[in-house]
Enzyme design. Structure first.
Site, PDB file in Angstrom:
ATOM      1  N   PHE A 262       0.805  -1.228   0.000  1.00 27.07           N
ATOM      2  CA  PHE A 262       0.000   0.000   0.000  1.00 27.07           C
ATOM      3  C   PHE A 262       0.833   1.272   0.000  1.00 27.07           C
ATOM      4  CE2 PHE A 262       0.944   0.031   4.546  1.00 27.07           C
ATOM      5  CZ  PHE A 262       1.029   1.392   4.812  1.00 27.07           C
TER       6      PHE A 262
ATOM      7  N   CYS B 221       9.423   2.036   3.112  1.00 28.35           N
ATOM      8  CA  CYS B 221      10.343   0.942   3.437  1.00 28.35           C
ATOM      9  C   CYS B 221      11.723   1.513   3.734  1.00 28.35           C
ATOM     10  CB  CYS B 221      10.420  -0.033   2.280  1.00 28.35           C
ATOM     11  SG  CYS B 221      10.822   0.795   0.747  1.00 28.35           S
TER      12      CYS B 221
HETATM   13  P1  NAD Z   1       1.486  -6.461   3.138  1.00 28.60           P
HETATM   14  O1  NAD Z   1       2.450  -7.591   3.169  1.00 28.60           O
HETATM   15  O2  NAD Z   1       0.420  -6.420   4.169  1.00 28.60           O
HETATM   16  O3  NAD Z   1       0.731  -6.441   1.725  1.00 28.60           O
HETATM   17  C1  NAD Z   1       1.452  -6.534   0.519  1.00 28.60           C
HETATM   18  C2  NAD Z   1       0.639  -7.349  -0.484  1.00 28.60           C
HETATM   19  O4  NAD Z   1       0.527  -8.688   0.000  1.00 28.60           O
HETATM   20  C3  NAD Z   1      -0.762  -6.815  -0.678  1.00 28.60           C
HETATM   21  O5  NAD Z   1      -1.058  -6.818  -2.045  1.00 28.60           O
HETATM   22  C4  NAD Z   1      -1.629  -7.771   0.109  1.00 28.60           C
HETATM   23  O6  NAD Z   1      -2.887  -7.970  -0.477  1.00 28.60           O
HETATM   24  C5  NAD Z   1      -0.834  -9.060   0.095  1.00 28.60           C
HETATM   25  N1  NAD Z   1      -0.997  -9.816   1.349  1.00 28.60           N
HETATM   26  C6  NAD Z   1      -1.067  -9.316   2.604  1.00 28.60           C
HETATM   27  N2  NAD Z   1      -1.179 -10.305   3.510  1.00 28.60           N
HETATM   28  C7  NAD Z   1      -1.186 -11.456   2.806  1.00 28.60           C
HETATM   29  C8  NAD Z   1      -1.264 -12.839   3.188  1.00 28.60           C
HETATM   30  N3  NAD Z   1      -1.381 -13.207   4.457  1.00 28.60           N
HETATM   31  N4  NAD Z   1      -1.223 -13.759   2.205  1.00 28.60           N
HETATM   32  C9  NAD Z   1      -1.097 -13.388   0.927  1.00 28.60           C
HETATM   33  N5  NAD Z   1      -1.028 -12.110   0.520  1.00 28.60           N
HETATM   34  C10 NAD Z   1      -1.053 -11.144   1.441  1.00 28.60           C
HETATM   35  O7  NAD Z   1       2.342  -5.116   3.127  1.00 28.60           O
HETATM   36  P2  NAD Z   1       1.816  -3.633   3.211  1.00 28.60           P
HETATM   37  O8  NAD Z   1       1.325  -3.368   4.603  1.00 28.60           O
HETATM   38  O9  NAD Z   1       0.935  -3.351   2.080  1.00 28.60           O
HETATM   39  O10 NAD Z   1       3.181  -2.828   2.959  1.00 28.60           O
HETATM   40  C11 NAD Z   1       4.058  -2.459   4.003  1.00 28.60           C
HETATM   41  C12 NAD Z   1       5.218  -3.417   4.105  1.00 28.60           C
HETATM   42  O11 NAD Z   1       5.918  -3.457   2.859  1.00 28.60           O
HETATM   43  C13 NAD Z   1       6.257  -2.978   5.124  1.00 28.60           C
HETATM   44  O12 NAD Z   1       6.705  -4.118   5.817  1.00 28.60           O
HETATM   45  C14 NAD Z   1       7.370  -2.380   4.282  1.00 28.60           C
HETATM   46  O13 NAD Z   1       8.651  -2.391   4.872  1.00 28.60           O
HETATM   47  C15 NAD Z   1       7.311  -3.260   3.077  1.00 28.60           C
HETATM   48  N6  NAD Z   1       7.901  -2.607   1.909  1.00 28.60           N
HETATM   49  C16 NAD Z   1       9.136  -3.026   1.516  1.00 28.60           C
HETATM   50  C17 NAD Z   1       9.753  -2.423   0.434  1.00 28.60           C
HETATM   51  C18 NAD Z   1      11.115  -2.857  -0.011  1.00 28.60           C
HETATM   52  O14 NAD Z   1      11.498  -2.545  -1.133  1.00 28.60           O
HETATM   53  N7  NAD Z   1      11.858  -3.573   0.812  1.00 28.60           N
HETATM   54  C19 NAD Z   1       9.092  -1.407  -0.264  1.00 28.60           C
HETATM   55  C20 NAD Z   1       7.817  -1.024   0.166  1.00 28.60           C
HETATM   56  C21 NAD Z   1       7.233  -1.639   1.255  1.00 28.60           C
END
Ligand code: NAD
Length: 522
Positions: free
Chosen positions: A171, A303
């Site tokens: 998100f 991130c």
């Molecule tokens: P999230 O893991 O909750 O969601 C990411 C995606 O995974 C979404 O599309 C969601 O629908 C899906 N998802 C969520 N839970 C799931 C599950 N249990 N099973 C299958 N799919 C699932 O992450 P978020 O809250 O959207 O984003 C924030 C996180 O992303 C933070 O931890 C941040 O550090 C990380 N992030 C990392 C980078 C990087 O390049 N390292 C960049 C941006 C964000």
């Protein structure tokens, strides 16, 4: 400085305030270059984080819609893979121009659904746009290798597309992260099925509309929606060859292992706990400004947010000055003039962040600046957490061990640079880190010894530009970081190498007897 006003061509109505939307439209699937209303029975309400007003309802795309997206992408691949690089490059040029024209509109969608300020949302779009711009150079990036390996014999290796690929997005960067995948996947000849975050798919839907306008044939870019159910479909669908994921460790570790077990390529960037080491010899004013900006910008939901300070020696006494700078930041609705940070994404996120602050208090840390219970007057119903600084934190504390993903800066004190390096390396995350010093040799030692994907020297958020790759280390990247986003590794991820050895020998030079030994190329 990089921003330009949207052109007349992009003059569409888009939100410029957090005013309640009278009749929110449903978010649609994008299949075969058409926006299609979903037949979903499950819908996820999406609220403006500044007001908690309903903005749209996002479908859990049905099984039939998910299959239709892959059917469409598979069909499109058959002709798309045979288009010339120059043809795909021309489409990419148009795509870049359209994203630029629709910059304000994309940013407005991000502010409304994600909450970040308009200026910050424009940066979100820009960082994705730069990946698309760099993808326009595909004609030189895709050249292979050729060598005459023996008399009349040459070996050449070149890159071919994989087929249908998929991306699963988080998100926090609704435009940048889809654009880590769409341009590189498509310009190399693949098709893509993308699932934006169910919490803010709006920018991605605009990117889909622009893809159609740029001339991508139907099926090259398809967008589906939903949460875990859609993800499981992507992971188990045999026709999807590669999965790009960015998000949390909880989802990402599962996705990486299931995708890998199913024989797919997977690149997965995960969570972070980014440290900055502050040395007494640094340019103090620069460091304190940089730290306050990187800790609290985007309400800490990057991130690459600088969430953890390691104050070396006497710099521990500087923390109150960071608090002064943090207090000067204006928390407000993202559309408001002068807003520095907006709300956090959801009431749940706010609750979790506040619980982590409370846990620090219980474990004996000092809440130097408390952002709990603060609300901009105009937006009483938003998910607000103001800048918070927690001092005297120890490594065993929960607020240090967990990724907070909010506007909370956690400060630890150490005596020496070696202590700082040891502390940072002992942390299980390794996304990015920074050092503030005027000493070249100190910076060189830190750069060499630190275990993190991105290192900033007097730079707080070193998100690499797209001619490099977004590298990660330790728990911040799945699979040991073997496959990272954009740059040369990104190109490798989306292509399969083929190595061809050919012999062209004149007939009178061919021997009469067959040889059975391995060739020696003598
Ligand atoms: P999230 O893991 O909750 O969601 C990411 C995606 O995974 C979404 O599309 C969601 O629908 C899906 N998802 C969520 N839970 C799931 C599950 N249990 N099973 C299958 N799919 C699932 O992450 P978020 O809250 O959207 O984003 C924030 C996180 O992303 C933070 O931890 C941040 O550090 C990380 N992030 C990392 C980078 C990087 O390049 N390292 C960049 C941006 C964000």
């Amino acid at each position: 400085r990089h921003l330009q006003p949207a052109s007349a061509a992009a003059a569409q109505s888009y939100p410029v305030s957090h005013d309640r939307i009278e009749s929110p439209a449903n978010t649609q699937n994008f299949l075969d270059n058409k926006f299609v209303e979903s037949k979903a029975t499950t819908w996820l309400d999406l609220h403006d984080p500044a007001t908690n007003n309903l903005v749209t309802r996002v479908p859990q795309s049905t099984d039939a819609e998910l299959v239709a997206a892959v059917d469409s992408a598979e069909k499109a691949f058959q002709s798309w893979k045979n288009t010339s690089l120059l043809y795909r490059q021309q489409i990419m040029f148009k795509y870049v121009a359209l994203i630029r024209e629709n910059w304000d509109r994309l940013a407005a969608s991000i502010t409304l659904e994600q909450g970040k300020t308009v200026a910050d949302a424009k940066g979100d779009v820009l960082r994705g746009l730069q990946v698309a711009e760099t993808a326009c150079g595909i004609t030189t990036q895709m050249t292979g290798e050729v060598l005459e390996v023996a008399k009349d014999m040459e070996t050449r290796s070149y890159r071919e597309p994989l087929g249908v690929t998929a991306a699963i997005c988080p998100f926090n960067f609704p435009a940048m992260i889809p654009l880590w995948s769409i341009p590189i996947a498509t310009v190399t000849g693949n098709t893509i099925v993308l699932k934006p975050s169910e919490r803010d798919p709006g920018a991605c839907m605009i990117l889909a509309e622009l893809a159609e306008k740029a001339g991508f044939p139907p099926g090259v870019v398809n967008i589906v929606h939903g949460s875990a159910k859609t993800v499981d479909f992507i992971l188990d669908e045999p026709r999807i060859k590669a999965v790009s994921f960015v998000g949390s460790n909880k989802a990402g570790e599962y996705i990486f292992s299931r995708a890998s077990a199913n024989g797919k390529r997977c690149q997965a960037n995960l969570g972070a706990k980014n440290h900055a080491a502050v040395l007494p010899d640094c340019n103090k004013n620069h460091a304190l400004n940089a730290i306050a900006g990187a800790a609290f910008g985007a309400a800490g939901q990057r991130c690459m947010a600088l969430s953890t300070l390691v104050m070396i020696g006497e710099t521990k006494d500087w923390v109150p000055e960071i608090a002064e700078r943090a207090k000067a930041l204006k928390m407000d609705g993202g559309f408001e003039e002068g807003a520095d940070l907006g709300p956090v994404i959801s009431p749940d996120a706010k609750k979790r962040i506040e619980e982590l602050i409370a846990s620090a208090e219980e474990e004996g840390a000092t809440i130097l600046l408390d952002g709990r219970g603060k609300t901009p007057e105009k937006y009483p119903n938003g998910n607000w957490v103001a800048p918070t600084i927690i001092a005297n934190v120890k490594p065993h504390m929960k607020c240090y061990r967990e990724e907070i993903f909010g506007p909370v800066l956690v400060c630890l004190n150490v005596e020496t640079l070696d202590d700082a390096i040891e502390l940072i390396n002992a942390n299980e995350y390794g996304n990015g880190t920074a050092i503030f010093t005027r000493s070249g040799s100190t910076a060189a030692k830190f750069q060499k010894e630190i275990e993190a994907g991105q290192v900033g020297i007097n730079v707080p958020i070193p998100v690499p530009l797209p001619m490099f790759s977004f590298t990660g280390n330790k728990k911040s990247v799945a699979g040991g970081g073997a496959s990272t986003f954009y740059g040369k590794p990104g190109l490798q991820f989306y292509t399969q190498q083929k190595t061809v050895t050919s012999l062209w020998r004149s007939e009178d030079a061919v021997a009469n007897k067959a040889t059975v030994n391995m060739p020696t190329h003598s």
